[in-house]
Motif scaffolding. Structure first.
Motif, short mmCIF file in Angstrom:
data_model
loop_
_atom_site.label_atom_id
_atom_site.label_comp_id
_atom_site.label_asym_id
_atom_site.label_seq_id
_atom_site.Cartn_x
_atom_site.Cartn_y
_atom_site.Cartn_z
N THR A 277 1.00 -1.16 -0.17
CA THR A 277 0.14 -0.01 -0.14
C THR A 277 0.77 1.20 -0.09
OG1 THR A 277 -0.15 0.02 2.40
CG2 THR A 277 -1.83 -1.11 1.43
N GLY A 278 0.31 2.56 -0.32
CA GLY A 278 1.04 3.51 -0.15
C GLY A 278 1.39 4.30 1.08
N THR A 279 1.28 3.36 2.17
CA THR A 279 1.46 3.97 3.60
C THR A 279 2.99 3.92 3.92
OG1 THR A 279 1.50 1.67 4.64
CG2 THR A 279 -0.73 2.67 4.38
N ALA A 280 3.27 4.48 4.92
CA ALA A 280 4.68 4.60 5.34
C ALA A 280 5.34 3.28 5.66
CB ALA A 280 4.73 5.70 6.41
N GLY A 281 4.76 2.43 5.97
CA GLY A 281 5.40 1.00 6.12
C GLY A 281 5.81 0.18 4.91
N LEU A 282 6.81 -0.65 5.01
CA LEU A 282 7.36 -1.62 3.86
C LEU A 282 6.31 -3.03 4.03
CD1 LEU A 282 11.00 -0.67 3.98
CD2 LEU A 282 9.25 0.18 2.51
N SER A 283 5.54 -3.16 4.70
CA SER A 283 4.80 -4.30 4.80
C SER A 283 4.05 -4.76 3.44
CB SER A 283 3.76 -4.41 5.94
OG SER A 283 4.14 -4.36 6.85
N PHE A 284 4.05 -6.03 3.00
CA PHE A 284 3.46 -6.14 1.70
C PHE A 284 2.82 -7.61 1.61
CE2 PHE A 284 7.65 -7.71 1.80
CZ PHE A 284 7.86 -8.90 1.18
N GLU A 285 2.20 -8.00 0.71
CA GLU A 285 1.57 -9.44 0.36
C GLU A 285 1.97 -10.07 -0.69
OE1 GLU A 285 -2.78 -10.95 1.39
OE2 GLU A 285 -2.67 -9.96 -0.58
N TYR A 286 2.45 -11.36 -0.74
CA TYR A 286 2.73 -12.22 -1.83
C TYR A 286 1.39 -12.58 -2.35
CZ TYR A 286 7.57 -12.27 -0.96
OH TYR A 286 8.98 -12.04 -0.56
N ASP A 287 1.27 -12.66 -3.77
CA ASP A 287 0.05 -13.22 -4.24
C ASP A 287 0.53 -13.91 -5.52
OD1 ASP A 287 -2.34 -13.78 -5.48
OD2 ASP A 287 -2.83 -11.70 -6.28
N TYR A 288 0.39 -15.29 -5.64
CA TYR A 288 0.94 -16.13 -6.62
C TYR A 288 0.20 -17.47 -6.87
CZ TYR A 288 3.08 -18.52 -2.45
OH TYR A 288 3.38 -19.12 -1.35
N VAL A 289 0.50 -18.22 -7.76
CA VAL A 289 -0.08 -19.55 -8.19
C VAL A 289 1.02 -20.37 -7.87
CG1 VAL A 289 -1.02 -21.08 -10.05
CG2 VAL A 289 -1.72 -18.71 -9.84
N LEU A 290 0.77 -21.28 -7.00
CA LEU A 290 1.64 -22.58 -6.79
C LEU A 290 1.45 -23.74 -7.53
CD1 LEU A 290 4.16 -23.03 -4.62
CD2 LEU A 290 2.52 -24.47 -3.25
N ASN A 291 2.15 -24.20 -8.40
CA ASN A 291 1.97 -25.26 -9.40
C ASN A 291 2.64 -26.42 -8.71
OD1 ASN A 291 1.54 -26.89 -11.42
ND2 ASN A 291 2.26 -25.73 -12.97
N LEU A 292 1.81 -27.40 -8.22
CA LEU A 292 2.51 -28.52 -7.85
C LEU A 292 2.40 -29.67 -9.01
CD1 LEU A 292 0.63 -29.01 -4.35
CD2 LEU A 292 2.77 -28.39 -4.75
N ILE A 293 3.51 -30.28 -9.29
CA ILE A 293 3.54 -31.24 -10.29
C ILE A 293 4.03 -32.77 -9.56
CG2 ILE A 293 4.37 -32.22 -12.47
CD1 ILE A 293 4.52 -29.13 -13.20
#
Length: 161
Positions: A37-53
């Motif tokens: 987010t545009g807040t002062a902090g550096l926290s974030f969220e990963y968003d991904y597709v995990l592909n198990l084969i």
């Protein structure tokens, strides 16, 4: 990110074939991104597709999906919170190798929150946030999956890091 390694270790313990043949499980991260987010902090969220084969496994997909759903209920509970999320949470493809073997590709929509806290002296501390839980998902610490008298899989209830 902790979920890919956590899930790999979990499935190798839960599924007998993967415990004996760990090279049958391959993990890739597709369509990854991070949101801040545009807040002062550096926290974030990963968003991904995990592909198990999973390669060259037997034909019974239940022995994979039951422990996988148990893991998802602990580590990605919001995937099932509404019908639209649930439709996209787990997708899979199967390649039939023979009359008794298949290759399975499972795609999981995952997120991970990373909290970055500022400490004294310019130090930053990273914490991978645990998933929120309203109630304990399982009453027992150890589960076994049977089909008739045949033990298909067994696992400890997934624990948060």
């Amino acid at each position: 990110m902790y979920k890919p390694n956590n899930l790999r270790d979990y499935l190798r313990k839960a599924i007998k074939d993967l415990a004996q043949n760990p090279d049958k499980l391959h993990i890739f991260i597709d369509e990854g991104g991070s949101r801040a987010t545009g807040t002062a902090g550096l926290s974030f969220e990963y968003d991904y597709v995990l592909n198990l084969i999973l390669t060259d496994i037997g034909l019974d997909l239940d022995l994979v999906f039951v422990p996988l759903l148990a893991w998802m209920r602990v580590h990605q509970r919001e995937a099932f919170a509404n019908p639209e999320n649930a439709k996209k949470a787990i997708r899979f493809e199967v390649d039939m190798n023979s009359a008794d073997s298949l290759d399975l590709s499972i795609k999981l929509a995952l997120t991970e929150r990373t909290i970055v806290k500022r400490q004294d002296g310019g130090r930053l501390e990273i914490i991978h946030a645990a998933e929120p839980h309203l109630t304990p998902p399982f009453a027992d610490d150890f589960w076994q999956l049977y089909q008739g008298d045949s033990l298909l899989a067994e696992w400890d209830v997934p624990k948060l890091p």
